[in-house]
Design a protein around this motif. Structure first.
Motif, PDB file in Angstrom:
ATOM      1  N   ALA A 105      -4.104   8.623   3.588  1.00 54.71           N
ATOM      2  CA  ALA A 105      -4.170   7.300   2.984  1.00 54.71           C
ATOM      3  C   ALA A 105      -3.116   6.369   3.584  1.00 54.71           C
ATOM      4  O   ALA A 105      -3.363   5.171   3.798  1.00 54.71           O
ATOM      5  CB  ALA A 105      -3.978   7.405   1.473  1.00 54.71           C
ATOM      6  N   SER A 106      -1.932   6.913   3.894  1.00 52.47           N
ATOM      7  CA  SER A 106      -0.888   6.095   4.521  1.00 52.47           C
ATOM      8  C   SER A 106      -1.318   5.647   5.909  1.00 52.47           C
ATOM      9  O   SER A 106      -1.106   4.497   6.301  1.00 52.47           O
ATOM     10  CB  SER A 106       0.416   6.897   4.615  1.00 52.47           C
ATOM     11  N   ALA A 107      -1.933   6.578   6.674  1.00 58.46           N
ATOM     12  CA  ALA A 107      -2.436   6.196   7.997  1.00 58.46           C
ATOM     13  C   ALA A 107      -3.521   5.123   7.869  1.00 58.46           C
ATOM     14  O   ALA A 107      -3.565   4.166   8.658  1.00 58.46           O
ATOM     15  CB  ALA A 107      -2.984   7.424   8.717  1.00 58.46           C
ATOM     16  N   ALA A 108      -4.404   5.298   6.876  1.00 60.99           N
ATOM     17  CA  ALA A 108      -5.444   4.280   6.662  1.00 60.99           C
ATOM     18  C   ALA A 108      -4.821   2.944   6.291  1.00 60.99           C
ATOM     19  O   ALA A 108      -5.292   1.882   6.740  1.00 60.99           O
ATOM     20  CB  ALA A 108      -6.401   4.749   5.561  1.00 60.99           C
ATOM     21  N   ALA A 109      -3.756   2.997   5.474  1.00 59.12           N
ATOM     22  CA  ALA A 109      -3.078   1.746   5.112  1.00 59.12           C
ATOM     23  C   ALA A 109      -2.480   1.083   6.343  1.00 59.12           C
ATOM     24  O   ALA A 109      -2.531  -0.143   6.495  1.00 59.12           O
ATOM     25  CB  ALA A 109      -1.982   2.026   4.080  1.00 59.12           C
ATOM     26  N   ILE A 141      -3.623   1.368   9.430  1.00 56.46           N
ATOM     27  CA  ILE A 141      -4.735   0.803  10.201  1.00 56.46           C
ATOM     28  C   ILE A 141      -5.209  -0.497   9.578  1.00 56.46           C
ATOM     29  O   ILE A 141      -5.483  -1.487  10.270  1.00 56.46           O
ATOM     30  CB  ILE A 141      -5.883   1.829  10.284  1.00 56.46           C
ATOM     31  N   VAL A 142      -5.304  -0.507   8.238  1.00 58.68           N
ATOM     32  CA  VAL A 142      -5.713  -1.739   7.546  1.00 58.68           C
ATOM     33  C   VAL A 142      -4.712  -2.859   7.818  1.00 58.68           C
ATOM     34  O   VAL A 142      -5.088  -4.014   8.042  1.00 58.68           O
ATOM     35  CB  VAL A 142      -5.849  -1.476   6.033  1.00 58.68           C
ATOM     36  N   ALA A 143      -3.407  -2.509   7.830  1.00 61.68           N
ATOM     37  CA  ALA A 143      -2.389  -3.534   8.098  1.00 61.68           C
ATOM     38  C   ALA A 143      -2.540  -4.091   9.509  1.00 61.68           C
ATOM     39  O   ALA A 143      -2.422  -5.297   9.735  1.00 61.68           O
ATOM     40  CB  ALA A 143      -0.989  -2.943   7.907  1.00 61.68           C
ATOM     41  N   VAL A 144      -2.824  -3.192  10.492  1.00 62.77           N
ATOM     42  CA  VAL A 144      -3.018  -3.663  11.872  1.00 62.77           C
ATOM     43  C   VAL A 144      -4.251  -4.564  11.962  1.00 62.77           C
ATOM     44  O   VAL A 144      -4.231  -5.607  12.617  1.00 62.77           O
ATOM     45  CB  VAL A 144      -3.145  -2.452  12.824  1.00 62.77           C
ATOM     46  N   LEU A 145      -5.337  -4.148  11.292  1.00 61.28           N
ATOM     47  CA  LEU A 145      -6.549  -4.974  11.289  1.00 61.28           C
ATOM     48  C   LEU A 145      -6.291  -6.327  10.632  1.00 61.28           C
ATOM     49  O   LEU A 145      -6.781  -7.369  11.091  1.00 61.28           O
ATOM     50  CB  LEU A 145      -7.685  -4.240  10.577  1.00 61.28           C
ATOM     51  N   LEU A 146      -5.518  -6.305   9.540  1.00 61.58           N
ATOM     52  CA  LEU A 146      -5.161  -7.568   8.898  1.00 61.58           C
ATOM     53  C   LEU A 146      -4.312  -8.428   9.821  1.00 61.58           C
ATOM     54  O   LEU A 146      -4.457  -9.654   9.854  1.00 61.58           O
ATOM     55  CB  LEU A 146      -4.399  -7.291   7.598  1.00 61.58           C
ATOM     56  N   LEU A 147      -3.419  -7.778  10.590  1.00 63.25           N
ATOM     57  CA  LEU A 147      -2.593  -8.524  11.528  1.00 63.25           C
ATOM     58  C   LEU A 147      -3.455  -9.193  12.599  1.00 63.25           C
ATOM     59  O   LEU A 147      -3.303 -10.379  12.892  1.00 63.25           O
ATOM     60  CB  LEU A 147      -1.576  -7.584  12.178  1.00 63.25           C
ATOM     61  N   ILE A 148      -4.403  -8.411  13.166  1.00 66.03           N
ATOM     62  CA  ILE A 148      -5.261  -8.970  14.212  1.00 66.03           C
ATOM     63  C   ILE A 148      -6.175 -10.047  13.654  1.00 66.03           C
ATOM     64  O   ILE A 148      -6.261 -11.161  14.182  1.00 66.03           O
ATOM     65  CB  ILE A 148      -6.078  -7.841  14.870  1.00 66.03           C
ATOM     66  N   GLY A 149      -6.875  -9.706  12.565  1.00 61.28           N
ATOM     67  CA  GLY A 149      -7.782 -10.696  11.969  1.00 61.28           C
ATOM     68  C   GLY A 149      -7.035 -11.886  11.410  1.00 61.28           C
ATOM     69  O   GLY A 149      -7.466 -13.035  11.559  1.00 61.28           O
ATOM     70  N   GLY A 150      -5.876 -11.613  10.772  1.00 59.91           N
ATOM     71  CA  GLY A 150      -5.096 -12.714  10.204  1.00 59.91           C
ATOM     72  C   GLY A 150      -4.568 -13.642  11.274  1.00 59.91           C
ATOM     73  O   GLY A 150      -4.516 -14.854  11.088  1.00 59.91           O
ATOM     74  N   THR A 151      -4.158 -13.042  12.436  1.00 65.76           N
ATOM     75  CA  THR A 151      -3.690 -13.889  13.534  1.00 65.76           C
ATOM     76  C   THR A 151      -4.779 -14.854  13.971  1.00 65.76           C
ATOM     77  O   THR A 151      -4.532 -16.047  14.154  1.00 65.76           O
ATOM     78  CB  THR A 151      -3.260 -13.012  14.722  1.00 65.76           C
ATOM     79  N   PHE A 152      -5.991 -14.334  14.130  1.00 62.24           N
ATOM     80  CA  PHE A 152      -7.103 -15.190  14.551  1.00 62.24           C
ATOM     81  C   PHE A 152      -7.379 -16.265  13.509  1.00 62.24           C
ATOM     82  O   PHE A 152      -7.511 -17.449  13.835  1.00 62.24           O
ATOM     83  CB  PHE A 152      -8.344 -14.328  14.769  1.00 62.24           C
ATOM     84  N   VAL A 153      -7.453 -15.849  12.220  1.00 64.91           N
ATOM     85  CA  VAL A 153      -7.778 -16.809  11.156  1.00 64.91           C
ATOM     86  C   VAL A 153      -6.677 -17.856  11.022  1.00 64.91           C
ATOM     87  O   VAL A 153      -6.950 -19.061  10.935  1.00 64.91           O
ATOM     88  CB  VAL A 153      -7.990 -16.064   9.819  1.00 64.91           C
ATOM     89  N   PHE A 154      -5.409 -17.401  11.003  1.00 61.79           N
ATOM     90  CA  PHE A 154      -4.305 -18.339  10.846  1.00 61.79           C
ATOM     91  C   PHE A 154      -4.232 -19.315  12.018  1.00 61.79           C
ATOM     92  O   PHE A 154      -4.009 -20.512  11.830  1.00 61.79           O
ATOM     93  CB  PHE A 154      -2.979 -17.581  10.710  1.00 61.79           C
ATOM     94  N   ARG A 155      -4.427 -18.782  13.246  1.00 63.10           N
ATOM     95  CA  ARG A 155      -4.371 -19.659  14.422  1.00 63.10           C
ATOM     96  C   ARG A 155      -5.491 -20.688  14.384  1.00 63.10           C
ATOM     97  O   ARG A 155      -5.290 -21.854  14.715  1.00 63.10           O
ATOM     98  CB  ARG A 155      -4.448 -18.829  15.706  1.00 63.10           C
ATOM     99  N   MET A 187       0.825  -1.210   0.000  1.00 62.57           N
ATOM    100  CA  MET A 187       0.000   0.000   0.000  1.00 62.57           C
ATOM    101  C   MET A 187       0.856   1.254   0.000  1.00 62.57           C
ATOM    102  O   MET A 187       0.610   2.203  -0.764  1.00 62.57           O
ATOM    103  CB  MET A 187      -0.918  -0.007   1.225  1.00 62.57           C
ATOM    104  N   LEU A 188       1.875   1.284   0.873  1.00 69.90           N
ATOM    105  CA  LEU A 188       2.731   2.463   0.960  1.00 69.90           C
ATOM    106  C   LEU A 188       3.515   2.683  -0.331  1.00 69.90           C
ATOM    107  O   LEU A 188       3.711   3.826  -0.761  1.00 69.90           O
ATOM    108  CB  LEU A 188       3.687   2.319   2.148  1.00 69.90           C
ATOM    109  N   ALA A 189       3.958   1.593  -0.955  1.00 66.28           N
ATOM    110  CA  ALA A 189       4.664   1.727  -2.228  1.00 66.28           C
ATOM    111  C   ALA A 189       3.736   2.281  -3.311  1.00 66.28           C
ATOM    112  O   ALA A 189       4.129   3.151  -4.100  1.00 66.28           O
ATOM    113  CB  ALA A 189       5.229   0.372  -2.655  1.00 66.28           C
ATOM    114  N   SER A 190       2.493   1.785  -3.316  1.00 70.33           N
ATOM    115  CA  SER A 190       1.522   2.297  -4.293  1.00 70.33           C
ATOM    116  C   SER A 190       1.237   3.766  -4.055  1.00 70.33           C
ATOM    117  O   SER A 190       1.174   4.568  -5.009  1.00 70.33           O
ATOM    118  CB  SER A 190       0.223   1.487  -4.208  1.00 70.33           C
ATOM    119  N   LEU A 191       1.065   4.139  -2.772  1.00 71.76           N
ATOM    120  CA  LEU A 191       0.825   5.550  -2.463  1.00 71.76           C
ATOM    121  C   LEU A 191       2.026   6.416  -2.824  1.00 71.76           C
ATOM    122  O   LEU A 191       1.865   7.556  -3.284  1.00 71.76           O
ATOM    123  CB  LEU A 191       0.503   5.692  -0.970  1.00 71.76           C
TER     124      LEU A 191
END
Length: 456
Positions: A162-166, A168-182, A28-32
């Motif tokens: 947009a970078s801040a939103a990216a 936040i999205v990364a943190v949400l992906l980390l939290i949700g991904g941790t739950f899903v992966f576990r 996301m940051l590279a795209s921005l």
């Protein structure tokens, strides 16, 4: 906090989710960054060209029509409504008085002639950041042309948001991904772990239930089940050999002992053959003891008795063993003490643990001379049950301690024994998931048993 983070980092699911979230954030940051460079960069270049063209146009107008022409042209440019919101113009005389333009005054930090710089300006009483180019004219007046940077700042603010939103999205992906992966890992690996725990408890017939999917975990389940089939086959072979030894060797050995004892009883007390028969009986009895201990070690190492585990009071076992050996110690001139006497509870098989403790006390009494002191202690340390047997005898050299408990290994060949006692103790402690440590008591030896706590 740090131990909790380390524990969290040990989770494969967390690490995968973290790397996934980090990858998304970087993407996301590279795209921005690309969008920013393409957008703001193009705007910057167009602005520089526009300002340079305006400066050149006004210089030409000054050469043709003088100050009046320049002032008129500035008024016309500000009135055409094409870029009047962003355009910045100022014409001042030698004394710095304003002749034309939309700037309230010359910037406090005037730019160098010909250089394009960013300066804070006042326009209509409002401050703003502008890109400015200053050009001295031949008649001593000064021309300042620039461009308001509010649009560029808006784009930069948008990119920052947009970078801040990216992030936040990364943190949400980390939290949700941790739950899903576990959850996914637990679903796929949990069955393997539970089966491995039951196998370790001695249930060798257990197998991993097929998941019904065709992925890497399904292949792993198949390989593990094939490995377990092979292990069970080997263990069955070991049990068969043990049963064969027990039946085909112990039984004939017992018959031979019975017959030899009968022969011994039938011989006169002064018969020369009586001594030979007695020697043969003793050696066969020792051989029977060796068979018995080897079979016991094999049974313990097979892990079948884990199913009988229950909370066991180590301090009660220590009391019983101390009482059992008290008379033996007194005969040998050894002082047997029970200290410390703290309560200690472990999860295990009482008979096996009692046998292990008795073996340690028997060894201590065997290798200590008269006048020695042997202590049997129990305590609970950090939730783990500990029992130790300590003496002030000759001890064991540090180089030899690692070999203690190896089958048939004996430090002193002159002392009766078979080198299997401590081997059986090691097997029992390993079965209980504990640790057996040999430490220097200075003087003497301290043997410590450390077991997982058994709760209340």
């Amino acid at each position: 906090m740090i131990p909790a983070l380390r524990q969290l980092w040990r989770s494969v699911g967390f690490r995968l989710a973290f790397y996934y979230g980090l990858l998304v954030a970087i993407t996301m940051l590279a795209s921005l960054a690309i969008v920013y460079m393409q957008t703001v960069g193009v705007l910057q270049q167009r602005m520089v060209r526009q300002v340079a063209a305006s400066v050149q146009q006004l210089v030409v107008r000054h050469e043709a029509r003088g100050l009046e022409g320049v002032a008129g042209e500035i008024g016309h440019l500000l009135a055409d409504d094409r870029h009047s919101d962003n355009e910045v113009y100022l014409l001042v005389d030698r004394e710095g008085r304003k002749l034309a333009g939309n700037l309230d005054q010359m910037p406090s930090s005037a730019p160098d002639a010909g250089d394009g710089v960013h300066r804070r300006v006042l326009r209509g009483g409002q401050g703003a950041i502008a890109y400015l180019v200053m050009r001295p004219l031949p008649d001593g007046t000064t021309l300042v042309v620039g461009h308001d940077l509010r649009d560029q700042e808006s784009i930069e603010s948008l990119v920052a948001s947009a970078s801040a939103a990216a992030g936040i999205v990364a943190v949400l992906l980390l939290i949700g991904g941790t739950f899903v992966f576990r959850q996914e890992l637990e679903r796929s690996v949990g069955a393997v772990r539970r089966t491995a725990a039951r196998i370790a408890a001695g249930e060798l017939q257990e197998r991993v239930a097929p998941s019904g999917e065709e992925d890497e975990f399904a292949l792993l389940e198949q390989d593990i089940n094939a490995m377990l089939d092979r292990i069970e086959s080997l263990m069955d072979g070991v049990r068969h050999v043990s049963n064969t030894i027990a039946h085909n060797l112990r039984t004939p050995l017992t018959r031979v002992l019975v017959r030899l004892r009968a022969v011994e009883l039938g011989l006169p007390p002064d018969d020369a053959q009586r001594g030979a028969v007695a020697t043969a009986i003793r050696e066969l009895e020792e051989l029977a003891v060796v068979f018995e201990k080897l079979l016991q070690i094999a049974e313990v190492e097979a892990g079948a008795r884990r199913q009988q585990f229950a909370p066991v009071a180590l301090h009660v076992i220590a009391d019983d063993v101390a009482e059992l050996y008290e008379a033996v110690a007194e005969v040998q001139g050894i002082v047997l003490r029970r200290m410390p006497c703290e309560a200690a509870t472990a999860l295990g098989d009482r008979d096996l643990l009692a046998g292990a403790v008795a073996n340690l006390v028997d060894n201590a009494l065997k290798y200590c001379g008269a006048g020695a002191v042997v202590c049997i202690g129990t305590q609970t340390v950090n939730g783990r049950a500990q029992l130790f047997v300590q003496d002030d005898g000759p001890g064991i050299p540090a180089a030899e301690r690692e070999r203690i408990g190896v089958r048939f290994h004996r430090l002193d060949r002159s002392t009766p024994g078979h080198g299997l006692g401590l081997a059986s103790v090691r097997a029992v402690i390993a079965l209980h998931g504990g640790q057996l440590a040999f430490e220097d008591a200075a003087p003497g030896l301290r043997v410590r048993i450390d077991l997982p706590g058994g709760g209340d």
